[in-house]
Enzyme design. Structure first.
Site, short mmCIF file in Angstrom:
data_model
loop_
_atom_site.label_atom_id
_atom_site.label_comp_id
_atom_site.label_asym_id
_atom_site.label_seq_id
_atom_site.Cartn_x
_atom_site.Cartn_y
_atom_site.Cartn_z
N LYS A 110 0.86 -1.27 0.08
CA LYS A 110 -0.07 0.02 -0.09
C LYS A 110 0.96 1.34 -0.01
O LYS A 110 1.79 1.70 0.95
CB LYS A 110 -0.90 0.09 1.25
CG LYS A 110 -2.00 1.18 1.12
CD LYS A 110 -2.56 1.74 2.54
CE LYS A 110 -2.00 2.54 3.35
NZ LYS A 110 -1.97 3.82 2.61
N GLU A 150 10.57 0.64 10.14
CA GLU A 150 11.49 1.63 9.63
C GLU A 150 10.96 2.97 10.04
O GLU A 150 10.10 3.50 9.57
CB GLU A 150 12.00 1.73 8.44
CG GLU A 150 13.26 2.16 8.23
CD GLU A 150 13.35 3.62 7.98
OE1 GLU A 150 13.03 4.65 8.67
OE2 GLU A 150 13.16 4.27 6.90
N CYS A 168 13.39 10.49 7.02
CA CYS A 168 13.39 10.00 8.39
C CYS A 168 14.85 10.07 8.96
O CYS A 168 14.86 10.24 10.21
CB CYS A 168 12.82 8.75 8.58
SG CYS A 168 13.65 7.63 7.26
N GLU A 179 10.28 14.90 15.79
CA GLU A 179 10.51 14.91 14.35
C GLU A 179 9.48 15.78 13.77
O GLU A 179 8.29 15.78 13.69
CB GLU A 179 10.32 13.67 13.93
CG GLU A 179 10.52 13.32 12.44
CD GLU A 179 10.81 11.99 12.02
OE1 GLU A 179 9.59 11.15 12.11
OE2 GLU A 179 11.49 11.54 11.21
#
Lengths: 264, 494
Positions: free
Chosen positions: B197, B271, B305, B402
């Site tokens: 997906k 991840e 990331c 983040e």
């Protein structure tokens, strides 16, 4: 003229010392009053483990291997005692041999698990295994000694530190093992052994934010709930089972990749 | 060279560089008005009957209607993957499996411009990056793992590797096609079939990839692409016939996924997020380091990331580094992703833009000092200028959370020990950067930083042969290299 034997008090192994439970509780099992660790004892054990981590992880692999070999030496010297506690000399032999086997792995894991990576560019690039940190182990109920050693040795050989919840019904072998560890140059705090109720202690271990990985093999039918708790800080769930393998050690290791440009 | 240096030292900043626009033609991309789901080798209408537009972040233009899969659609896709796995793919000679992957790699190379333009259109990243980074790496990943397909017993001697079965894979919007390649290539090389997906804001290159599969004549059902939002992702994760789950995305969703698979026999790799430290020592080549800082945080608008979002500068050079950094920021060209001169493209979505704005506002409230170079932002679309915060304390949210945008926080340190302490003071552990000319210091820093990827005197380098993945709450498992195969294999050890 029979002599009355001196009985041993079975206590916790925490930060290299043998305290009673801070709760003052014990439970009667295998003919002894064994410490019934509290949730606070478990948190103290995690703290002791975290403090011991830099030193153990920072040792040379050669040195760590010698310490683990010495664990085998110390166990060999107390074989009779372990045989009495486990009821099986074969189990004791296999536990001792397992330490020897893993002791030899300490300075070989990086070569088997690591790599030098041929990237498409002017960079030197390599991957090495590193310990993940504090490992929580819920030891299986049976066999009381070999079951624990099979899960503990692969965890610590790569530089991790451990908090162990011993077999609930047969904890004496685990306590005696901690006496071996204390005299085998394993630095205090590297292995911490708690005795008591798994149902009380395991959720605290699984949910603890300073534990990095879990081997829940001995946790019984509560595993799904413990794994849910483990997600709170993305713990590594290790499913090693019986036997011995460098991949069992690898399950407790991270892989670090380092890049550096090549130039003049 | 000396002229360049002179120019860099000129004040005021050379922000007045004017470049004639050099737009990449979008003619090469032919889009359907509406896309169904790619299941069992065919385009099917979603049983959910739900569609939503995929919108270009550069001008909010709806590019195509895309299906939003429901539970029934995911179930059909998993069945198709299982069927393909049982009936052919797992019995195929590994050398033949390899050749399919080589074909895919080649076709991606042949059609790379088309994919690059579409990636920039749909996701907002500069064409320079999609053309020079995303596409070459995506093709390289297929080429790399193609070679492993018939060599698995050499990769894992004495372990008798075999495929896991059906892999359910959920990928993010920051490197849409590249993340697809990271997921699909090792899964197929290991002999699995796939339900993937793509992210809801960037599904188009994954849909175009289905045409690559057609050209490669990959057997039907080996790769199934189901588009949709988080609900479809959750359906894949919890589907009882999915044997392995691989996810790249936020730590928050990663934890939900870990909870969802708890107590099952599903294999899992995650991840997740990061808040990487990029550490500059006073002996570092500062001009190179500044390039590394820029690449570390403004590459792909900071939607990375492993972005070097916390800059640690040794106190003795902090003023000089910040001054050089601000000057260099003034030369970044923010604008149309399809312009070949663009350095910083569009923010991927309205939602992400709001999140960046909110955290930047919090940074200002907390007391950090903000700097943004003067730049004209296009009127339509979603944009955020390159931003740097100085006077940042470790406790500020901009130093802890983040942001996933072009926002850098600058902190300082005095000793290597302090740098390590501060850099590791985060629940994340994906990557870190170290800049110093001293070899022994590089090695000591590299071993003390708790992160899965360490870039020393470089930053944001990727390669299919190089394992990538995090420590701590940045996830577990590795992608890339020999290590990236293991999550897609079961082992029967003797």
């Amino acid at each position: 003229m029979s002599r009355l034997p001196v009985k041993k008090t079975y206590k916790l192994y925490l930060g290299g010392a043998f305290p009673r439970s801070e709760s003052g509780r014990t439970y009667e099992v295998e003919g002894a009053n064994v410490a019934l660790a509290s949730r606070k004892d478990l948190r103290d054990a995690v703290r002791a483990a975290r403090e011991a981590f830099p030193r153990w992880a920072g040792m040379t692999a050669y040195n760590r291997g010698q310490v683990l070999y010495r664990v085998a030496e110390m166990m060999e010297g107390r074989k009779g005692q372990f045989a009495e506690l486990t009821g099986s000399e074969a189990e004791v032999n296999s536990a001792i041999d397992r330490w020897v086997w893993y002791a030899g792995w300490a300075d070989k894991l990086a070569q088997v698990l690591g790599s030098s990576n041929p990237v498409a560019g002017p960079y030197f690039n390599f991957t090495i295994p590193e310990p993940t940190g504090v490992v929580g182990i819920v030891a299986p109920e049976e066999p009381p000694l070999a079951g624990l050693v099979s899960r503990l040795a692969p965890a610590v050989v790569g530089g991790n530190v451990a908090v162990v919840i011993a077999s609930e019904r047969r904890p004496l072998a685990a306590v005696t093992l901690s006496e071996v560890l204390a005299t085998a140059d394993v630095p205090g705090g590297v292995v911490n052994v708690l005795t008591g109720r798994k149902g009380e202690l395991s959720p605290v271990l699984a949910g603890h934010m300073d534990v990095n990985a879990l081997d829940l093999d001995g946790a019984g039918d509560n595993i799904a709930e413990l794994e849910r708790l483990a997600a709170e800080n993305v713990k590594r769930i290790v499913r090693n089972g019986e036997g011995q393998s460098p991949w069992h050690a690898a399950a407790f290791l991270e892989l670090k990749t380092v890049w550096h440009p090549i130039g003049v | 060279m000396s002229e360049v240096e002179k120019r860099q030292d000129r004040s005021p900043v050379p922000s007045a560089f004017e470049y004639a626009s050099a737009p990449e033609s979008r003619e090469i991309v032919r889009l359907e008005e509406r896309y169904g789901l790619f299941v069992g080798g065919e385009w099917v209408e979603p049983r959910s009957e739900e569609y939503a537009p995929s919108v270009s972040p550069r001008d909010e233009e709806p590019l195509a209607e895309v299906a939003y899969a429901g539970p029934e659609d995911v179930d059909l896709a998993v069945r198709a993957a299982r069927d393909a796995y049982e009936n052919g793919w797992s019995d195929l000679a590994p050398s033949e499996r390899a050749k399919y992957l080589f074909r895919i790699a080649r076709i991606l190379q042949e059609r790379s411009r088309e994919f690059a333009v579409l990636e920039s259109l749909d996701g907002g990243k500069p064409i320079r990056e999609s053309r020079d980074v995303d596409l070459p790496l995506a093709a390289a990943h297929f080429f790399y793992y193609a070679g492993w397909a018939d060599k698995l017993e050499y990769a894992f001697p004495n372990r008798r590797p075999r495929p896991v079965g059906v892999a359910g894979q959920v990928i993010p919007w920051n490197f849409p096609l590249l993340m697809l390649a990271w997921k699909v290539a090792p899964a197929l090389a290991a002999g699995n079939t796939v339900v993937l997906k793509p992210a809801e804001t960037t599904p188009l290159t994954a849909l175009l990839f289905c045409d690559v599969l057609r050209q490669a004549e990959l057997p039907a059902g080996v790769v199934n692409i189901v588009t949709g939002d988080g609900r479809a992702g959750a359906e894949i994760v919890k589907h009882p016939d999915v044997d392995k789950v691989a996810f790249t995305g936020s730590t928050e969703v990663g934890k939900e996924i870990q909870r969802a698979v708890a107590g099952t026999s599903k294999r899992l790799t995650l991840e997740l997020g990061g808040k990487a430290a990029n550490i500059i020592f006073d002996d570092a080549p500062l001009d190179q380091a500044v390039e590394g800082i820029i690449n570390g945080i403004y590459f792909n608008q900071g939607h990375v990331c492993c972005a070097g979002s916390r800059l640690f500068v040794q106190e003795s050079v902090s003023k000089e580094v910040v001054a050089k950094l601000k000057r260099r920021m003034g030369t970044l060209r923010v604008g149309d992703p399809l312009d070949k001169n663009t350095d910083v493209g569009a923010i991927n979505s309205q939602e992400q833009l709001e999140r960046i704005r909110a955290l930047v506002a919090i940074g200002e409230e907390e007391g950090a000092e903000i700097y943004q170079p003067p730049c004209r932002l296009p009127e339509k679309g979603w944009w955020f200028p390159p931003t740097v915060f100085t006077n940042v304390a470790q406790s500020y949210r901009i130093a802890q959370e983040e942001i996933f945008g072009p926002v850098l926080s600058v902190l300082t340190f005095r000793t290597p020990a302090e740098a390590v302490e501060k850099a590791n003071n985060t629940p994340y552990g994906l990557s870190a950067g170290v800049w110093t000319e001293k070899g022994s210091r590089i090695l000591s820093m590299a071993s003390r930083l708790r992160a899965g990827v360490i870039w020393a005197n470089t930053y944001n380098r990727f390669d299919p042969a190089s394992p990538f993945g995090g420590y701590k709450e940045s996830g577990f498992g590795r992608e890339g290299g020999l290590h990236g195969l293991a999550p897609y294999l079961e082992f029967d050890e003797s």
